[in-house]
Write an enzyme that holds these catalytic residues in place. Structure first.
Site, PDB file in Angstrom:
ATOM      1  N   HIS A 117       6.491 -21.829  -7.643  1.00  0.00           N
ATOM      2  CA  HIS A 117       5.245 -21.069  -7.606  1.00  0.00           C
ATOM      3  C   HIS A 117       4.288 -21.494  -8.730  1.00  0.00           C
ATOM      4  CE1 HIS A 117       2.682 -17.645  -6.613  1.00  0.00           C
ATOM      5  NE2 HIS A 117       3.520 -17.304  -5.655  1.00  0.00           N
ATOM      6  N   ALA A 118       4.209 -22.802  -8.987  1.00  0.00           N
ATOM      7  CA  ALA A 118       3.269 -23.290  -9.999  1.00  0.00           C
ATOM      8  C   ALA A 118       1.835 -23.027  -9.556  1.00  0.00           C
ATOM      9  CB  ALA A 118       3.472 -24.782 -10.229  1.00  0.00           C
ATOM     10  N   TYR A 119       1.008 -22.610 -10.530  1.00  0.00           N
ATOM     11  CA  TYR A 119      -0.427 -22.456 -10.314  1.00  0.00           C
ATOM     12  C   TYR A 119      -1.127 -23.654 -10.944  1.00  0.00           C
ATOM     13  CZ  TYR A 119      -0.066 -17.479  -9.017  1.00  0.00           C
ATOM     14  OH  TYR A 119       0.217 -16.281  -8.402  1.00  0.00           O
ATOM     15  N   GLU A 138       2.864 -24.077  -2.132  1.00  0.00           N
ATOM     16  CA  GLU A 138       4.297 -23.795  -2.082  1.00  0.00           C
ATOM     17  C   GLU A 138       4.901 -24.385  -0.807  1.00  0.00           C
ATOM     18  OE1 GLU A 138       4.589 -19.346  -2.949  1.00  0.00           O
ATOM     19  OE2 GLU A 138       2.439 -19.778  -2.909  1.00  0.00           O
ATOM     20  N   ASN A 182       8.310 -16.244  -0.234  1.00  0.00           N
ATOM     21  CA  ASN A 182       7.324 -15.639   0.652  1.00  0.00           C
ATOM     22  C   ASN A 182       7.836 -14.326   1.249  1.00  0.00           C
ATOM     23  OD1 ASN A 182       4.828 -15.438   2.194  1.00  0.00           O
ATOM     24  ND2 ASN A 182       4.667 -17.636   1.912  1.00  0.00           N
ATOM     25  N   ARG A 183       7.173 -13.862   2.319  1.00  0.00           N
ATOM     26  CA  ARG A 183       7.361 -12.486   2.804  1.00  0.00           C
ATOM     27  C   ARG A 183       8.340 -12.389   3.973  1.00  0.00           C
ATOM     28  NH1 ARG A 183       2.031 -13.203   1.239  1.00  0.00           N
ATOM     29  NH2 ARG A 183       1.282 -11.648  -0.267  1.00  0.00           N
ATOM     30  N   HIS A 213       9.457 -12.964  -2.182  1.00  0.00           N
ATOM     31  CA  HIS A 213       9.969 -13.884  -3.204  1.00  0.00           C
ATOM     32  C   HIS A 213      11.344 -13.511  -3.761  1.00  0.00           C
ATOM     33  CE1 HIS A 213       6.374 -16.094  -2.861  1.00  0.00           C
ATOM     34  NE2 HIS A 213       5.638 -15.491  -3.778  1.00  0.00           N
TER      35      HIS A 213
END
Length: 354
Positions: A180-182, A319, A80-81, A106
Site C-alpha cells: 500500500h505504498a503512496y 496496488e 482490499n474489500r 485489508h
C-alpha cells in the site's frame, strides 16, 4: 545493490523496530521497516539529477501504529474489500471483522501491516535482497489455515524495486497480498498529485456501488472516465462528477489488466511531467487498484516525514491484486489458496526519467 540496517524505534512493549536501506549505484535507495514490511521512503533523482523522496511515510514508529492509511505497508491476508465482512469457502461461512463500514478491509485489525516481520538478508548473484517472513495462525481474524508468508524486496541496478510474494497454508484459505505504498513523483512534500498522468493497460474495470464494493460487473473503460489506455491526466476525471467517482470519492477502483500475468509487459505507468520522473508497474497479478488518496487526513491529521501534512490526494496507490470482493463473484479471478499449494506472485516498480 547493498542493504544496511539501523534502529528506527521501539514498540510500547520494548520490541525493537529496524529500518533497512536498499541502495544501488544510481543514487536510488528504498527504506523498509520490519514493522509491517513498510516502505518508508524511496529516494530517486529527477531528470536534472535532483533527488527527492517520492513515497509518503512517517518519521517514527508511534505514527505508524496510529496510522489508519496503511502508508507503505504490506497488506494481508486479504487486500482490499470483502462485502459484508464474510465469505463462503468449502460450504462454510467465515465471518470477518467489519472495519470499513459494513465491510472487511485489508485483512482486518490484526492485518500484516501491524506485525513485526522476521527479516534476513540474502545474497544472490552478487546482490542482496531483504527477505521478510511471518506466520499467521489458523483462525487469526477468522481466516482458516496456518499461513506461512514470505515477501522478498530487492532493488536492481536498473532501478527496479521487486516484491516477490510467497505463501503456503495447511488448509484451504483466501489470500490476496499487496503493498500500500503512496507515491508522489514530485516528492512526498510537494502537495497533491493532480498534475500526474497515468497509463493503465486495461480495457475493462470493475464498477463499484456506493460502499466502494465491486458489483460483479466487468465493464469496458471506453467512453468512460476510467479509460487510461493512453497516457493521460486523471484530474479531469476526479472533477467530472461521474457516478463511479462520486462512489469512490475519487479513483478507488480495480482495473482488469490486459497483461495476462506477463511480468515483462507494462501493466501501468505513472508520469509527472515537471520532474520527468516516471514509474512503471509490472505484475503477474490480474488486477490493479488505482487509489488517489481520497481519505488522507480524513479522521486523524497525518503528519508525515519532516512534519509534512499529508492532505487528500497528496499521494496515490497502485496496488496489484486479485479483484476486490472476488469471493462473491465467480466471474472474478479466484483468491482461494488450496492447502499445501504455493501462492506466488511478483510485482515490480521500475523508476525512470523521461
Amino acid at each position: 545493490m547493498s542493504i544496511t540496517k539501523k534502529i528506527f524505534g521501539k514498540m510500547p512493549d520494548g520490541t525493537q523496530v529496524d529500518i533497512y536501506t536498499l541502495k544501488n549505484s544510481n543514487n536510488m535507495s528504498v527504506d523498509i521497516l520490519n514493522y509491517g514490511g513498510t516502505i518508508v521512503s524511496i529516494l530517486m533523482p529527477d531528470k536534472n539529477g535532483k533527488i527527492a523522496d517520492i513515497a509518503l511515510g512517517f518519521d517514527d514508529i508511534k505514527r505508524y501504529m496510529e496510522n489508519d492509511a496503511y502508508l507503505g505497508a504490506l497488506i494481508g491476508r486479504h487486500g482490499n474489500r470483502i462485502e459484508a465482512a464474510e465469505f463462503e469457502l468449502n460450504g462454510k461461512v467465515y465471518e470477518l471483522v467489519k472495519n470499513d463500514g459494513n465491510n472487511h478491509l485489508h485483512g482486518g485489525k490484526v492485518g500484516f501491516h501491524n506485525v513485526i516481520w522476521n527479516v534476513e538478508i540474502h545474497e544472490e548473484n552478487g546482490a542482496e535482497k531483504l527477505v521478510l517472513t511471518h506466520t499467521s495462525p489458523d483462525g487469526e481474524e477468522n481466516y482458516p489455515g496456518n499461513l506461512n508468508v514470505k515477501v522478498e524486496y530487492s532493488l536492481s541496478e536498473d532501478n527496479e524495486l521487486k516484491l516477490d510474494y510467497n505463501a503456503v497454508s495447511d488448509k484451504d484459505t483466501v489470500v490476496n497480498l499487496t503493498n500500500h505504498a503512496y507515491f508522489n513523483l514530485s516528492g512526498h512534500a510537494s502537495g497533491d498529485v493532480l498534475k500526474h498522468q497515468i497509463y493503465i493497460n486495461a480495457d475493462k474495470f470493475t464498477p463499484v456501488n456506493d460502499e466502494c464494493i465491486p458489483t460483479g460487473e466487468i465493464k469496458d473503460v471506453k467512453g468512460t472516465v476510467m479509460d487510461f489506455t493512453k497516457m493521460s491526466s486523471f484530474a479531469e476525471g476526479i472533477a467530472s462528477g461521474d457516478e463511479q467517482i462520486v462512489y469512490g470519492l475519487g479513483y478507488d477502483h480495480n482495473w482488469a489488466l490486459n497483461t495476462n500475468g506477463n511480468i515483462n509487459e507494462v501493466a501501468c505507468e505513472l508520469y509527472e511531467p515537471q520532474s520527468g520522473r516516471a514509474m512503471q508497474v509490472f505484475t503477474t497479478k490480474p488486477g490493479i487498484q488505482f487509489y488517489t488518496g481520497n481519505h488522507l487526513n480524513e479522521n486523524v491529521e497525518l503528519i508525515g516525514k519532516n512534519n509534512t501534512v499529508y492532505n487528500k490526494r497528496t499521494g496515490l496507490c497502485l496496488e496489484t491484486q486479485f479483484f476486490p470482493n472476488a469471493m462473491k463473484h465467480k466471474n472474478f479471478p479466484s483468491p482461494i489458496l488450496k492447502a499445501n499449494e504455493t501462492y506466488h506472485y511478483v510485482t515490480i516498480y521500475k523508476f525512470l526519467n523521461k
